[in-house]
Design a protein around this motif. Structure first.
Motif, PDB file in Angstrom:
ATOM      1  N   ALA A  89       1.154  29.476 166.999  1.00  0.00           N
ATOM      2  CA  ALA A  89       1.355  30.566 167.967  1.00  0.00           C
ATOM      3  C   ALA A  89       2.340  31.603 167.450  1.00  0.00           C
ATOM      4  O   ALA A  89       2.126  32.808 167.563  1.00  0.00           O
ATOM      5  N   SER A 104      -0.977  33.255 168.309  1.00  0.00           N
ATOM      6  CA  SER A 104      -0.949  33.303 169.765  1.00  0.00           C
ATOM      7  C   SER A 104      -1.415  31.952 170.343  1.00  0.00           C
ATOM      8  O   SER A 104      -1.518  30.967 169.642  1.00  0.00           O
ATOM      9  N   SER A 139      -4.387  25.676 171.546  1.00  0.00           N
ATOM     10  CA  SER A 139      -3.506  26.042 170.434  1.00  0.00           C
ATOM     11  C   SER A 139      -4.361  26.525 169.275  1.00  0.00           C
ATOM     12  O   SER A 139      -5.542  26.178 169.158  1.00  0.00           O
TER      13      SER A 139
END
Length: 297
Positions: A89, A104, A139
Motif C-alpha cells: 500500500a 494503495s 491488499s
C-alpha cells in the motif's frame, strides 16, 4: 545511448540523477546507474550527479555526440532485468519514499514474491514468477523497474505475455508504463478489473484526477495455465497521455482516450510495472510474465 555510472560516497547514498542538456531524465536511490537514455542525434552535455545523506554532492560532466538513433528501439526481456522493486500500500521505510502511497489498498500487506529466470512455465525458458496470497484481503503488491530515461521518445508499444494459475482469484491485474522528465510525469495505467466493475472491464488511469476510468473493453475471464498475449499502444502528446489501443489475445480494441499528465513530479525515469490485487476474502494465485518488451520511438 547507454549510461553507466557509480558513486562511492563516504556517507550512505541518497540518490543519483542524470541530466541531458540540463534536463533531468533519470533518477535512482541507489549508488549505481546502468540504463538506456534516449537522446536525439547530435551533441549533448551529460551530467551525472550523486548526493549522499549528509548533503554532499558530486558531479561528472561529459560532452557526447549521438551519431544516430534507431527508428525504433526495443528493450527486451524486461521480466529478467535487474532493478525490480516492489511495494504494498505504501513505500517501505528505507526505500527513499518512506510512507508515500504506492500500490494503495489495505495498509496491511499481502504475502508476495517475484522470482526471475523460471524455466517452466515459460515461453523462452526465462519467465518471472509472481506469487500473491493473504492474509490481508484487498491488499496489493506493485512491482516496477526503471528501465530507461529520456524525453526523445513519445510512442510506446508495451508487449508481453502473462500466465495465471487461478484466474478467479485476483481482484485485478494491473499493467503500467510511466515516463517522467523535467518535473512532469505521464502515466499509462491499466487494469483488468475482475471484481470492481460490473460487468468486468479494463480500466485506465487518469493521473490528473487520481482515478480509474472504466473503458468499454471487456475484461473476460482468462483461461487458467495458458499464455495470454497483451499489447498496449501508447503515446505522449504534449501534456497528455494517449491510450491508443489494447490487444488481448487475438482481439484488438480501440481505446483512443486522452488524459492530462501530472505536474510537479521528480523521480525521472521510464518504468514498466505490474501489480497484483487480492480480493476479500483473499485467495492465493500466481502469475508468470514472459517476453516483456517495450518498443519506443
Amino acid at each position: 545511448m547507454h549510461v553507466v555510472a557509480s558513486a562511492t560516497p563516504k556517507n550512505p547514498i541518497f540518490f543519483m540523477r542524470v541530466y541531458v542538456d540540463n534536463l533531468a531524465v533519470y533518477f535512482t536511490y541507489t549508488s549505481a546507474i546502468d540504463t538506456q537514455i534516449f537522446a536525439a542525434p547530435g551533441q549533448h552535455t551529460i551530467e551525472v550527479m550523486a548526493e549522499d545523506k549528509q548533503g554532499y554532492i558530486s558531479t561528472t560532466i561529459l560532452t557526447v555526440n549521438v551519431t544516430s538513433q534507431a527508428a525504433q528501439t526495443t528493450i527486451s526481456g524486461i521480466q529478467n532485468m535487474p532493478g525490480w522493486q516492489s511495494c504494498a500500500a505504501d513505500f517501505a521505510a528505507g526505500s527513499g519514499r518512506d510512507g508515500q502511497v504506492c500500490a494503495s489498498g489495505n495498509p496491511n500487506p499481502p504475502t508476495s514474491t517475484m522470482t526471475e529466470g523460471q524455466s517452466s512455465p515459460a515461453m523462452d525458458g526465462k519467465s518471472a514468477k509472481f506469487t500473491m496470497s493473504g492474509p490481508n484481503g484487498y491488499s496489493n503488491e506493485l512491482y516496477f523497474n526503471a528501465i530507461a530515461g529520456g524525453n526523445n521518445v513519445s510512442h510506446f508499444t508495451y508487449d508481453l505475455y502473462f500466465y495465471i494459475d487461478n484466474p478467479s482469484a485476483p481482484q485485478a491485474l494491473e499493467f503500467d508504463l510511466n515516463q517522467t522528465f523535467g518535473g512532469y510525469r505521464w502515466v499509462w495505467g491499466s487494469e483488468c478489473n475482475f471484481k470492481g466493475d460490473t460487468p468486468p472491464a479494463w480500466d485506465i488511469w487518469d493521473d490528473e484526477a487520481g482515478l480509474w476510468r472504466q473503458t468499454n473493453v471487456p475484461c473476460n475471464a482468462f483461461p487458467a495455465n495458458t499464455w495470454i498475449h497483451l499489447i498496449w499502444q501508447f503515446e505522449r502528446v504534449g501534456n497528455q497521455v494517449h491510450y491508443i489501443s489494447l490487444q488481448v489475445g487475438d482481439q484488438t480494441y480501440n481505446v483512443d482516450t486522452y488524459y492530462n499528465n501530472q505536474t510537479d513530479w521528480t523521480l525521472e525515469e521510464i518504468d514498466a510495472a505490474f501489480q497484483m490485487d487480492l480480493q476479500q476474502p483473499p485467495i492465493s494465485y500466481n502469475v508468470w510474465l514472459d517476453q516483456v518488451n517495450l518498443t519506443a520511438w
